[in-house]
Design an enzyme around this catalytic site. Structure first.
Site, mmCIF file in Angstrom:
data_model
loop_
_atom_site.group_PDB
_atom_site.id
_atom_site.type_symbol
_atom_site.label_atom_id
_atom_site.label_comp_id
_atom_site.label_asym_id
_atom_site.label_seq_id
_atom_site.Cartn_x
_atom_site.Cartn_y
_atom_site.Cartn_z
ATOM 1 N N LYS A 58 -30.259 -10.516 -3.231
ATOM 2 C CA LYS A 58 -31.181 -11.042 -2.958
ATOM 3 C C LYS A 58 -32.252 -11.446 -4.072
ATOM 4 C CE LYS A 58 -30.846 -9.890 2.019
ATOM 5 N NZ LYS A 58 -31.391 -8.967 2.790
ATOM 6 N N GLN A 102 -36.125 -5.080 4.618
ATOM 7 C CA GLN A 102 -34.953 -4.668 4.813
ATOM 8 C C GLN A 102 -34.649 -3.678 5.922
ATOM 9 O OE1 GLN A 102 -32.132 -6.526 3.311
ATOM 10 N NE2 GLN A 102 -30.405 -5.354 4.312
ATOM 11 N N ASP A 125 -37.407 -13.978 7.132
ATOM 12 C CA ASP A 125 -37.087 -13.619 7.791
ATOM 13 C C ASP A 125 -36.362 -13.955 9.103
ATOM 14 O OD1 ASP A 125 -34.476 -11.344 7.002
ATOM 15 O OD2 ASP A 125 -35.006 -9.944 7.337
HETATM 16 N N1 GUN Z 1 -30.269 -5.742 7.461
HETATM 17 C C1 GUN Z 1 -28.916 -6.506 7.424
HETATM 18 N N2 GUN Z 1 -28.995 -7.972 7.068
HETATM 19 C C2 GUN Z 1 -30.362 -7.620 7.299
HETATM 20 C C3 GUN Z 1 -31.451 -9.220 6.993
HETATM 21 O O1 GUN Z 1 -30.678 -10.064 6.609
HETATM 22 N N3 GUN Z 1 -32.519 -9.025 6.855
HETATM 23 C C4 GUN Z 1 -32.643 -7.761 6.166
HETATM 24 N N4 GUN Z 1 -34.298 -7.847 6.449
HETATM 25 N N5 GUN Z 1 -32.383 -6.651 7.375
HETATM 26 C C5 GUN Z 1 -31.304 -7.038 7.097
#
Ligand code: GUN
Length: 295
Positions: A58, A102, A125
């Site tokens: 990311k 995350q 998110d």
């Molecule tokens: N864990 C796995 N995929 C994601 C996501 O798209 N966002 C977040 N915050 N955690 C994740």
């Protein structure tokens, strides 16, 4: 005997690269016009290897698009108060337009309370209940929608899949994929069934689907005879299976046994290279949208 056909492979890698190139231009234009540089903060608690890989990619994607990113790392035993304090600090930081915590968080932390502490205008998110509510309610405009579901819808659009009136079956009811995918399909006027681990006669239900979205995290659970001829199949799963012949000792497979499906579906996303790359592109899009909302 029906004629063999080969399903169209929905290439998320190329589509995501196009979207990211377009976002890079939009960011450059924003900066040239005196706008602020879009900023994404990630909060990673603990040292889960897969989460570290996701977070790193990311950050790299932000840099590639001309955005700035801030990586907050907290130890696995961080307290709830410490995590909340970090989120509040990011809420107040004008350089941070988007905040992503995350998931999953270590078990001792209250995930819902952490997510609810994120400023809904920075919730790239799309997990804050205010943003989920805007997505869920008829007559409202969604603000932030989780990235993977947005990617699923872009891939369906790319495939030219008619959605209005279609029977859509979504496997998996997570907050981050299954539920928002179902809501987006509903908003696009599909007839949606949200199936899960307690659903009866799952294979028969799947056979009724014009659009089948699999997001359960179980390797190749969806078999060829679960998919009707000319269905469009979106495979969100990324599962490791042991493979002694692979260099790393494993290979990645989706939730769909794609070998059994390609001969009769209209289209299917490959794993890897389907939904996965779209998630990051959509996160960047949400981050730019967050910067624009905060102007
Ligand atoms: N864990 C796995 N995929 C994601 C996501 O798209 N966002 C977040 N915050 N955690 C994740």
């Amino acid at each position: 005997m029906a004629e063999e056909q080969q399903a169209q492979l929905l290439d998320g890698k190329t589509l995501a690269a196009d979207i990211r190139a377009d976002l890079t231009q939009r960011v450059a234009k924003r900066l040239a016009g005196g706008g602020s540089q879009p900023g994404l903060a990630t909060v990673l608690v603990g040292e889960d290897a897969a989460s570290q890989v996701y977070v790193r990619s990311k950050h790299r994607a932000c840099q590639d698009a001309g955005m700035v990113s801030f990586g907050i790392e907290l130890p696995a035993d961080a307290s709830q108060a410490e995590v909340l304090a970090e989120v509040r600090r990011l809420n107040a930081d004008p350089q941070v337009h988007g905040i992503l915590v995350q998931l999953p968080l270590p078990a001792h932390l209250d995930e819902a309370a952490v997510i609810q502490t994120i400023d809904p205008l920075k919730d790239v998110d799309g997990l804050h209940p205010e943003n989920t509510g805007l997505l869920a309610q008829k007559g409202r405009q969604p603000r932030f929608v989780p990235a993977t579901p947005l990617g699923v819808m872009r891939l369906l659009a790319e495939a030219g899949t008619p959605i209005a009136g279609a029977n859509a079956v979504v496997l998996g009811r997570s907050n981050i994929v299954g539920v928002p995918v179902a809501l987006l399909l509903l908003r696009a006027n599909a007839t949606v069934t949200l199936a899960h681990s307690r659903t009866r006669d799952l294979d028969a239900l799947c056979r009724s689907a014009d659009i089948l979205v699999a997001a359960v995290g179980r390797a190749e659970m969806v078999r060829g005879d679960w998919v009707k001829r000319d269905a469009v199949v979106i495979d969100v799963g990324i599962n490791r299976v042991d493979d002694a012949e692979a260099k790393r000792g494993y290979r990645l497979v989706g939730d769909v046994a794609s070998d059994e499906v390609v001969g009769h579906a209209a289209a299917i996303t490959p794993v890897p290279g389907g939904v996965g790359p779209m998630t990051i592109a959509m996160l960047l899009e949400n981050t730019l949208k967050a910067a624009e909302l905060q102007d």
